[in-house]
Motif scaffolding. Structure first.
Motif, PDB file in Angstrom:
ATOM      1  N   GLY A   1       0.805  -1.214   0.000  1.00 44.79           N
ATOM      2  CA  GLY A   1       0.000   0.000   0.000  1.00 44.79           C
ATOM      3  C   GLY A   1       0.836   1.260   0.000  1.00 44.79           C
ATOM      4  N   THR A   2       1.934   1.231  -0.709  1.00 45.65           N
ATOM      5  CA  THR A   2       2.826   2.384  -0.708  1.00 45.65           C
ATOM      6  C   THR A   2       2.826   3.031  -2.088  1.00 45.65           C
ATOM      7  OG1 THR A   2       5.027   3.163  -0.067  1.00 45.65           O
ATOM      8  CG2 THR A   2       4.929   1.082  -1.293  1.00 45.65           C
ATOM      9  N   TRP A   3       3.789   3.856  -2.346  1.00 46.06           N
ATOM     10  CA  TRP A   3       3.913   4.573  -3.598  1.00 46.06           C
ATOM     11  C   TRP A   3       3.955   3.615  -4.789  1.00 46.06           C
ATOM     12  CZ3 TRP A   3       3.944   9.863  -3.855  1.00 46.06           C
ATOM     13  CH2 TRP A   3       4.097  10.545  -2.635  1.00 46.06           C
ATOM     14  N   GLU A   4       3.166   3.937  -5.811  1.00 39.50           N
ATOM     15  CA  GLU A   4       3.301   3.234  -7.086  1.00 39.50           C
ATOM     16  C   GLU A   4       3.810   4.239  -8.095  1.00 39.50           C
ATOM     17  OE1 GLU A   4      -0.222   1.117  -8.195  1.00 39.50           O
ATOM     18  OE2 GLU A   4      -0.428   0.273  -6.173  1.00 39.50           O
ATOM     19  N   LEU A   5       4.857   3.867  -8.780  1.00 40.58           N
ATOM     20  CA  LEU A   5       5.550   4.805  -9.664  1.00 40.58           C
ATOM     21  C   LEU A   5       5.296   4.385 -11.098  1.00 40.58           C
ATOM     22  CD1 LEU A   5       8.695   4.906  -7.409  1.00 40.58           C
ATOM     23  CD2 LEU A   5       6.879   6.618  -7.563  1.00 40.58           C
ATOM     24  N   GLU A   6       4.674   5.280 -11.831  1.00 42.16           N
ATOM     25  CA  GLU A   6       4.142   4.898 -13.136  1.00 42.16           C
ATOM     26  C   GLU A   6       4.997   5.383 -14.290  1.00 42.16           C
ATOM     27  OE1 GLU A   6       1.818   2.897 -13.254  1.00 42.16           O
ATOM     28  OE2 GLU A   6       0.945   3.033 -11.244  1.00 42.16           O
ATOM     29  N   ARG A   7       6.003   6.162 -14.003  1.00 41.17           N
ATOM     30  CA  ARG A   7       6.853   6.724 -15.043  1.00 41.17           C
ATOM     31  C   ARG A   7       7.441   5.593 -15.892  1.00 41.17           C
ATOM     32  NH1 ARG A   7       9.902  11.517 -15.749  1.00 41.17           N
ATOM     33  NH2 ARG A   7      12.110  11.154 -16.147  1.00 41.17           N
ATOM     34  N   PRO A   8       7.552   5.805 -17.210  1.00 39.05           N
ATOM     35  CA  PRO A   8       8.136   4.757 -18.057  1.00 39.05           C
ATOM     36  C   PRO A   8       9.499   4.330 -17.509  1.00 39.05           C
ATOM     37  CG  PRO A   8       7.242   6.526 -19.412  1.00 39.05           C
ATOM     38  CD  PRO A   8       7.140   6.983 -17.982  1.00 39.05           C
ATOM     39  N   GLY A   9       9.691   3.041 -17.400  1.00 38.71           N
ATOM     40  CA  GLY A   9      10.937   2.516 -16.856  1.00 38.71           C
ATOM     41  C   GLY A   9      10.887   2.308 -15.362  1.00 38.71           C
ATOM     42  N   ALA A  10       9.899   2.927 -14.707  1.00 41.67           N
ATOM     43  CA  ALA A  10       9.815   2.810 -13.253  1.00 41.67           C
ATOM     44  C   ALA A  10       8.736   1.833 -12.812  1.00 41.67           C
ATOM     45  CB  ALA A  10       9.540   4.181 -12.629  1.00 41.67           C
ATOM     46  N   ALA A  11       7.783   1.583 -13.710  1.00 42.83           N
ATOM     47  CA  ALA A  11       6.686   0.706 -13.324  1.00 42.83           C
ATOM     48  C   ALA A  11       7.247  -0.637 -12.870  1.00 42.83           C
ATOM     49  CB  ALA A  11       5.727   0.521 -14.502  1.00 42.83           C
ATOM     50  N   GLY A  12       6.792  -1.088 -11.735  1.00 36.84           N
ATOM     51  CA  GLY A  12       7.240  -2.379 -11.218  1.00 36.84           C
ATOM     52  C   GLY A  12       8.519  -2.313 -10.411  1.00 36.84           C
ATOM     53  N   ALA A  13       9.170  -1.171 -10.369  1.00 37.47           N
ATOM     54  CA  ALA A  13      10.418  -1.074  -9.605  1.00 37.47           C
ATOM     55  C   ALA A  13      10.161  -1.283  -8.120  1.00 37.47           C
ATOM     56  CB  ALA A  13      11.081   0.284  -9.841  1.00 37.47           C
ATOM     57  N   VAL A  14       9.082  -0.693  -7.633  1.00 36.46           N
ATOM     58  CA  VAL A  14       8.604  -1.052  -6.301  1.00 36.46           C
ATOM     59  C   VAL A  14       7.669  -2.234  -6.499  1.00 36.46           C
ATOM     60  CG1 VAL A  14       7.279  -0.327  -4.284  1.00 36.46           C
ATOM     61  CG2 VAL A  14       8.759   1.311  -5.462  1.00 36.46           C
ATOM     62  N   VAL A  15       8.062  -3.396  -6.002  1.00 36.22           N
ATOM     63  CA  VAL A  15       7.289  -4.606  -6.231  1.00 36.22           C
ATOM     64  C   VAL A  15       6.104  -4.626  -5.271  1.00 36.22           C
ATOM     65  CG1 VAL A  15       7.347  -7.124  -6.262  1.00 36.22           C
ATOM     66  CG2 VAL A  15       9.390  -5.818  -6.925  1.00 36.22           C
ATOM     67  N   ALA A  16       4.892  -4.478  -5.826  1.00 32.98           N
ATOM     68  CA  ALA A  16       3.705  -4.502  -4.974  1.00 32.98           C
ATOM     69  C   ALA A  16       3.456  -5.927  -4.500  1.00 32.98           C
ATOM     70  CB  ALA A  16       2.500  -3.975  -5.756  1.00 32.98           C
ATOM     71  N   VAL A  17       3.305  -6.096  -3.202  1.00 34.70           N
ATOM     72  CA  VAL A  17       2.987  -7.402  -2.627  1.00 34.70           C
ATOM     73  C   VAL A  17       1.648  -7.295  -1.924  1.00 34.70           C
ATOM     74  CG1 VAL A  17       5.344  -8.272  -2.419  1.00 34.70           C
ATOM     75  CG2 VAL A  17       4.405  -6.807  -0.615  1.00 34.70           C
ATOM     76  N   SER A  18       1.023  -8.459  -1.676  1.00 35.28           N
ATOM     77  CA  SER A  18      -0.368  -8.408  -1.215  1.00 35.28           C
ATOM     78  C   SER A  18      -0.519  -8.540   0.292  1.00 35.28           C
ATOM     79  CB  SER A  18      -1.167  -9.501  -1.921  1.00 35.28           C
ATOM     80  OG  SER A  18      -0.570 -10.755  -1.674  1.00 35.28           O
ATOM     81  N   ASP A  19       0.473  -9.053   0.966  1.00 36.40           N
ATOM     82  CA  ASP A  19       0.342  -9.181   2.423  1.00 36.40           C
ATOM     83  C   ASP A  19       1.732  -9.293   3.049  1.00 36.40           C
ATOM     84  OD1 ASP A  19       1.245 -11.905   2.299  1.00 36.40           O
ATOM     85  OD2 ASP A  19      -0.788 -12.526   1.798  1.00 36.40           O
ATOM     86  N   PRO A  20       1.811  -9.210   4.373  1.00 32.18           N
ATOM     87  CA  PRO A  20       3.114  -9.238   5.041  1.00 32.18           C
ATOM     88  C   PRO A  20       3.927 -10.500   4.736  1.00 32.18           C
ATOM     89  CG  PRO A  20       1.498  -8.325   6.537  1.00 32.18           C
ATOM     90  CD  PRO A  20       0.735  -8.807   5.318  1.00 32.18           C
ATOM     91  N   ALA A  21       3.287 -11.641   4.640  1.00 29.75           N
ATOM     92  CA  ALA A  21       4.046 -12.868   4.385  1.00 29.75           C
ATOM     93  C   ALA A  21       4.738 -12.803   3.026  1.00 29.75           C
ATOM     94  CB  ALA A  21       3.113 -14.090   4.448  1.00 29.75           C
TER      95      ALA A  21
END
Lengths: 161, 161, 161, 161
Positions: free
Chosen positions: B127-147
């Motif tokens: 639930g943190t920053w999502e970065l949409e700039r070309p080349g940046a998408a996916g750099a912060v790996v979104a995960v669904s839960d603490p585990a």
């Protein structure tokens, strides 16, 4: 709990004599026996010896490393923190501790001693720099052995401060 | 031995929602259960919650504090290190860890995320920053839960690195 | 006198497009024309272009270098200051300026933007990161050309602050 | 061009004697006359005096301030850079210069001297710390007046290094 324990910075050179290494190891043992935390530069020489002494006695040792990774950390650290600051990490050691014990040491050690005195951390010395300038004499408290160093440092570093 | 354990930075705001605090506490529990060390900013909000979770589960937590003393440290730290660097201590958190988990967060968290990506530390987000700039998408790996966050961070942070 | 002049941080990547370099050079010219001081990272790409623009227009440029010596400084700096801090010197750029202009840029630039917003320096962007998170939209003020960037930065950075 | 000029750090206390202030002002005049840049801590006492001397002689003075803003800068700086690092900014002064001149001074000055010797910057002293420890004697080169200090510092700090 360690976070409430005194934090004692132990500083000295990476190139040290046998006698200095023995002193540093004993300082580490005694700090651990008193339940305080050792803060050091995390590499070799005096840093390695104090870490070994404290860890073998069940204590906790934090190493603030100058480099960007843990590859040069000594094997006795409880917590090894790369800073990437080079010699500027010396200032972090001073900030993070309540009192310092200096064992021998060269220019890096002197910079830590001086900064500690600048920001009000007491410094106790075992065969380290003696500063004779008027007003400076006695600022580094010369002690005669590791036991006196550790007792003095703990007396100068109240728990939780 | 902790010095060989992975070090996982956990970052997020001092003002956090109930949900973020619960996520952070669970992240702390899971890092401790895996024998890794938590590095955080040592104060309140997400920092307090992850520290509480890890310490209650027998883990080790290092707090790198912005101020010059320990007065604002949360009560769950194993090691509390005042830096006197203010917000610049964020960079030390990044340097000291092998991977980061971000829980929510505002500008301070974003600065840590960006610096981590700059210096090659993987970042996993709840639930943190999502970065949409070309080349940046996916750099912060979104995960669904603490585990998932903790498993991914440990996989991205090999022991001893 | 420059010490009373506004200090405008100009940030952007060392690998930049022709368009970004042209924008940065024009930003430098306009800051110099207004009697303000440019603060930048002192190396290549956007840093080189803004330095060239400002110096050729008679302005003053301070470069805060990541390395320990001046060997990688661009040739347009008025003052070249090695810090030995690596990427952590980004935080010093933020601290030293009254407002920032970001031209393009990648992770290092984003870390400076986020830290600037954290500590209250206004940020004006030319083709840089746009942050869409609730509460963050508009925090980086998108401007359309160098003249608008410089006027906005000067309006946001009162002399002598 | 200043970026290619030598950078001479001038250090000393904010509380200084009339004699020390006169020495520092003369050091500043002579550095300026030789086209070199003064780096200092940017505040009062010796820092103010060297800044005044250099600026009145048409030279350039960079002040690296400990605080987060310019409010305590002396009025003679060409460039005033707040660092927010407190006393840790002393290390930046050392990093940024090619050689140092110490005028009087107390603990802060000693920390800068020691760090300079640690990282290989030559130090020339006017009534400052004399270090008598074996191996340290002569490390701070005692000079007899400002002219000798400035000539020695310039000889020890090759242009562009």
């Amino acid at each position: 709990m360690p976070a409430e324990a005194p934090y004692i910075g132990v500083i000295g050179a990476s190139q040290a004599s046998e006698r200095e290494l023995a002193l540093a190891e004993r300082v580490g043992e005694l700090i651990a026996a008193r339940g305080a935390v050792v803060i050091c530069g995390g590499e070799g020489g005096v840093m390695d010896a104090v870490s070994r002494g404290a860890t073998r006695s069940g204590g906790m040792v934090v190493g603030l490393l100058p480099g960007e990774d843990r590859s040069r950390a000594n094997p006795w650290l409880t917590v090894a923190l790369p800073t990437g600051l080079g010699e500027l990490r010396n200032a972090l050691i001073v900030r993070a501790c309540n009192a310092l014990i200096a064992v021998g040491g060269s220019w890096g050690t002197l910079s830590e001693i001086a900064l500690a005195l600048r920001v009000g951390r007491p410094v106790f010395g075992l065969g380290t720099w003696e500063l004779e300038r008027p007003g400076a004499a006695g600022a580094v408290v010369a002690v005669s052995d590791p036991a006196e160093a550790v007792e003095a440092a703990l007396a100068g570093a109240p728990s939780g401060s």
